[in-house]
Design a protein around this motif. Structure first.
Motif, PDB file in Angstrom:
ATOM      1  N   UNK A 241       0.332  -1.072  -0.113  1.00  0.00           N
ATOM      2  CA  UNK A 241      -0.222   0.058   0.229  1.00  0.00           C
ATOM      3  C   UNK A 241       0.853   0.698  -0.539  1.00  0.00           C
ATOM      4  N   UNK A 242       0.754   2.384  -0.859  1.00  0.00           N
ATOM      5  CA  UNK A 242       1.472   3.244  -0.968  1.00  0.00           C
ATOM      6  C   UNK A 242       0.569   4.246   0.427  1.00  0.00           C
ATOM      7  N   UNK A 243       1.653   5.284   0.395  1.00  0.00           N
ATOM      8  CA  UNK A 243       1.499   6.036   1.734  1.00  0.00           C
ATOM      9  C   UNK A 243       1.781   7.502   1.211  1.00  0.00           C
ATOM     10  N   UNK A 244       1.447   8.627   1.816  1.00  0.00           N
ATOM     11  CA  UNK A 244       2.313   9.496   1.919  1.00  0.00           C
ATOM     12  C   UNK A 244       3.823   9.992   2.835  1.00  0.00           C
ATOM     13  N   UNK A 245       4.271   8.943   2.432  1.00  0.00           N
ATOM     14  CA  UNK A 245       5.999   9.111   3.271  1.00  0.00           C
ATOM     15  C   UNK A 245       5.635   8.156   4.095  1.00  0.00           C
ATOM     16  N   UNK A 246       6.703   7.668   4.996  1.00  0.00           N
ATOM     17  CA  UNK A 246       6.825   6.661   6.421  1.00  0.00           C
ATOM     18  C   UNK A 246       5.698   7.039   7.288  1.00  0.00           C
ATOM     19  N   UNK A 247       5.575   9.077   7.598  1.00  0.00           N
ATOM     20  CA  UNK A 247       5.450   9.312   8.507  1.00  0.00           C
ATOM     21  C   UNK A 247       3.160   9.195   8.467  1.00  0.00           C
ATOM     22  N   UNK A 248       2.698   9.121   7.046  1.00  0.00           N
ATOM     23  CA  UNK A 248       1.705   8.500   7.562  1.00  0.00           C
ATOM     24  C   UNK A 248       1.058   7.364   7.092  1.00  0.00           C
ATOM     25  N   UNK A 249       2.404   6.316   7.151  1.00  0.00           N
ATOM     26  CA  UNK A 249       2.478   4.988   7.082  1.00  0.00           C
ATOM     27  C   UNK A 249       2.025   5.014   8.105  1.00  0.00           C
ATOM     28  N   UNK A 250       2.957   5.676   9.311  1.00  0.00           N
ATOM     29  CA  UNK A 250       2.722   5.052  10.738  1.00  0.00           C
ATOM     30  C   UNK A 250       1.810   5.149  11.377  1.00  0.00           C
ATOM     31  N   UNK A 251       0.927   6.505  11.365  1.00  0.00           N
ATOM     32  CA  UNK A 251      -0.099   6.978  11.808  1.00  0.00           C
ATOM     33  C   UNK A 251      -1.764   6.356  11.215  1.00  0.00           C
ATOM     34  N   UNK A 252      -1.422   5.607   9.842  1.00  0.00           N
ATOM     35  CA  UNK A 252      -2.367   4.719   9.194  1.00  0.00           C
ATOM     36  C   UNK A 252      -2.758   3.088  10.008  1.00  0.00           C
ATOM     37  N   UNK A 253      -1.322   3.296  10.312  1.00  0.00           N
ATOM     38  CA  UNK A 253      -0.931   1.546  11.378  1.00  0.00           C
ATOM     39  C   UNK A 253      -1.184   1.921  12.133  1.00  0.00           C
ATOM     40  N   UNK A 254      -1.102   2.512  12.857  1.00  0.00           N
ATOM     41  CA  UNK A 254      -1.924   3.049  14.189  1.00  0.00           C
ATOM     42  C   UNK A 254      -3.025   3.288  14.409  1.00  0.00           C
ATOM     43  N   UNK A 255      -4.158   4.005  14.098  1.00  0.00           N
ATOM     44  CA  UNK A 255      -5.323   4.019  13.727  1.00  0.00           C
ATOM     45  C   UNK A 255      -5.726   3.204  13.349  1.00  0.00           C
ATOM     46  N   UNK A 256      -5.417   1.554  12.518  1.00  0.00           N
ATOM     47  CA  UNK A 256      -5.963   0.674  12.631  1.00  0.00           C
ATOM     48  C   UNK A 256      -6.079   0.025  13.186  1.00  0.00           C
ATOM     49  N   UNK A 257      -5.009  -0.278  13.864  1.00  0.00           N
ATOM     50  CA  UNK A 257      -4.280  -1.628  15.455  1.00  0.00           C
ATOM     51  C   UNK A 257      -4.248  -0.867  17.230  1.00  0.00           C
ATOM     52  N   UNK A 258      -4.822   0.360  16.609  1.00  0.00           N
ATOM     53  CA  UNK A 258      -4.610   0.644  18.191  1.00  0.00           C
ATOM     54  C   UNK A 258      -5.683   1.497  18.501  1.00  0.00           C
TER      55      UNK A 258
END
Length: 468
Positions: free
Chosen positions: A183-200
């Motif tokens: 899944x492409x993202x707006x940099x690693x910053x958004x990637x971390x945000x997406x992961x945190x929102x989805x799994x926490x």
């Protein structure tokens, strides 16, 4: 027709006539020779009196309207617009240093310094180290293609050819991931945000390296998550502390730089990597492997995602550190099920990412020049590193574990680096104090230095005197 003075244009200059008209009219407005409210000649009048085509005048007037020099009044024509005075340059005096330095202050200061030169507190390479022509060439090549694909939203998972190219890139690091797992993202910053929102959920605990990349501390806290640091050693996390904290807090995630850790440039050993995965399975947390600096490593590093097969590891990567920060292209590699969940989460946040940026990155990766560019960067860092480390030691800046690769060095200045940072900012030098790299934000004698930025004599003069 107005009393607008005639302009002289020539086809021999090599500059398009439309650009000559725009430049000449703009200069007259700036010099107040054309006053606000004055009516411009009609398109046909201007074309006839200056011997140019009406289409050229239309293009010129449209650009002058877009740039704020003219305004178009329906049925009445074009008029000189009142312009607000524009300062010759933005103020560059340092902002006042707050009583307590925080993450937001450092990020603001980094952007205030843009475009970044030799700033030792910066987290990116100097612009001159990057391959600007490659990015420009990719953009030009895209401009010559059919533009239909650039006008709509991109697919939720991201530009498919880029994901297929990333599949090849990851395979070289022994990470097996098909395009449907990316899944492409707006940099690693958004990637971390997406992961945190989805799994926490708010109240959950996230473990991080200590020290670690400071921006995620504030991001996680804003989501209502508890951020707990795991002490980082030269070969990876302190396993005893990781086991203790995992049993105590039952974390949902452990975010780790396995390779070229920020800020120390250390990399995890194979033995510790296996133990981290064992503890993740034992205590039920996901491992988020942030590998944003992977391309600065010469190869052969151990990666958790390769050992785990993306079962319990979510792998993050991007190109802001080695290609262009402004492209904002990152990616997530994980299991198919989690990739689908994250692409849905991405749609809820931003619908899609920039197809244009992803096509640029794909173009650069697929043409093969990127490898040579990385070779040049690594060679420059390898050349700069030994001398810089010796000089730092000579100046009394202790380096516990000298990095063998990467752009960062983690030093002990022997004094409060918050105060040192405040003095440096007065000289327009940006430092990154150690307090910002720990979740508890306590004062520290350590700081992160960017080896690529230690080429400026002014930086060395400051480090020698500590701003005294």
């Amino acid at each position: 027709m107005t009393n607008t003075p005639a302009f002289a244009f020539t086809r021999a200059e090599g500059e398009p006539l439309a650009e000559q008209i725009v430049r000449a009219v703009a200069a007259r407005v700036d010099e107040r020779l054309l006053r606000p409210g004055a009516r411009m000649p009609s398109i046909r009048q201007f074309a006839a009196s200056h011997g140019v085509s009406p289409f050229t005048v239309v293009a010129s007037y449209d650009r002058l309207v877009a740039q704020g020099y003219l305004e178009s009044r329906r049925g009445a024509g074009f008029f000189v617009r009142e312009r607000q005075p524009v300062p010759a340059r933005l103020a560059t005096q340092p902002a006042a240093v707050p009583d307590s330095l925080d993450i937001a202050w450092l990020v603001r200061s980094m952007f205030r310094q843009a475009p970044l030169g030799f700033q030792p507190g910066s987290g990116v390479l100097p612009v001159g180290w990057l391959d600007g022509p490659a990015v420009a060439n990719a953009l030009r090549a895209l401009s010559r293609q059919n533009c239909d694909g650039l006008l709509g939203y991109g697919p939720p998972h991201g530009f498919l050819p880029l994901r297929q190219q990333l599949q090849l890139k990851l395979a070289e690091m022994e990470i097996e991931a098909g395009p449907e797992q990316l899944v492409t993202t707006l940099g690693v910053t958004q990637a971390l945000d997406l992961v945190a929102r989805e799994f926490c959920q708010p109240g959950d605990t996230v473990l991080v390296d200590d020290p670690a990349w400071f921006l995620m501390f504030g991001s996680f806290a804003a989501l209502g998550l508890k951020v707990v640091g795991v002490p980082r050693r030269a070969d990876g996390p302190d396993l005893a502390q990781l086991e203790h904290l995992a049993a105590l807090h039952r974390p949902r995630l452990f975010v780790i730089n396995s390779v070229l850790h920020n800020p120390t440039s250390s990399s995890i050993s194979a033995a510790k990597a296996f133990q981290v995965l064992r503890l993740a399975e034992q205590h039920g947390f996901l491992v988020v492997e942030d590998d944003i600096y992977c391309d600065l490593h010469p190869g052969g590093a151990t990666r958790l995602a390769a050992l785990d097969g993306l079962q319990r590891v979510i792998y993050l990567g991007g190109f802001s550190k080695s290609m262009a920060a402004n492209l904002r292209v990152g990616f997530i590699a994980t299991s198919r099920e989690r990739a689908l969940r994250l692409s849905d989460r991405k749609m809820l946040a931003t619908l899609s990412t920039s197809d244009l940026g992803e096509r640029v990155v794909y173009k650069i990766l697929s043409e093969g020049h990127y490898r040579k560019h990385l070779d040049r960067i690594r060679a420059r860092l390898d050349k700069a590193r030994p001398g810089a480390l010796r000089r730092l030691e000579t100046l009394g800046l202790a380096v516990e574990s000298a990095p063998a690769a990467g752009m960062f060095v983690w030093v002990d200045a022997g004094c409060d680096t918050n105060a040192l940072t405040a003095r440096a900012l007065g000289l327009d030098i940006l430092l990154a104090p150690g307090s910002l790299f720990s979740p508890n934000q306590q004062p520290s004698t350590r700081m992160r230095l960017n080896l690529a930025a230690l080429q400026d004599p002014a930086v060395w003069r400051f480090l020698e005197t500590r701003g005294a």
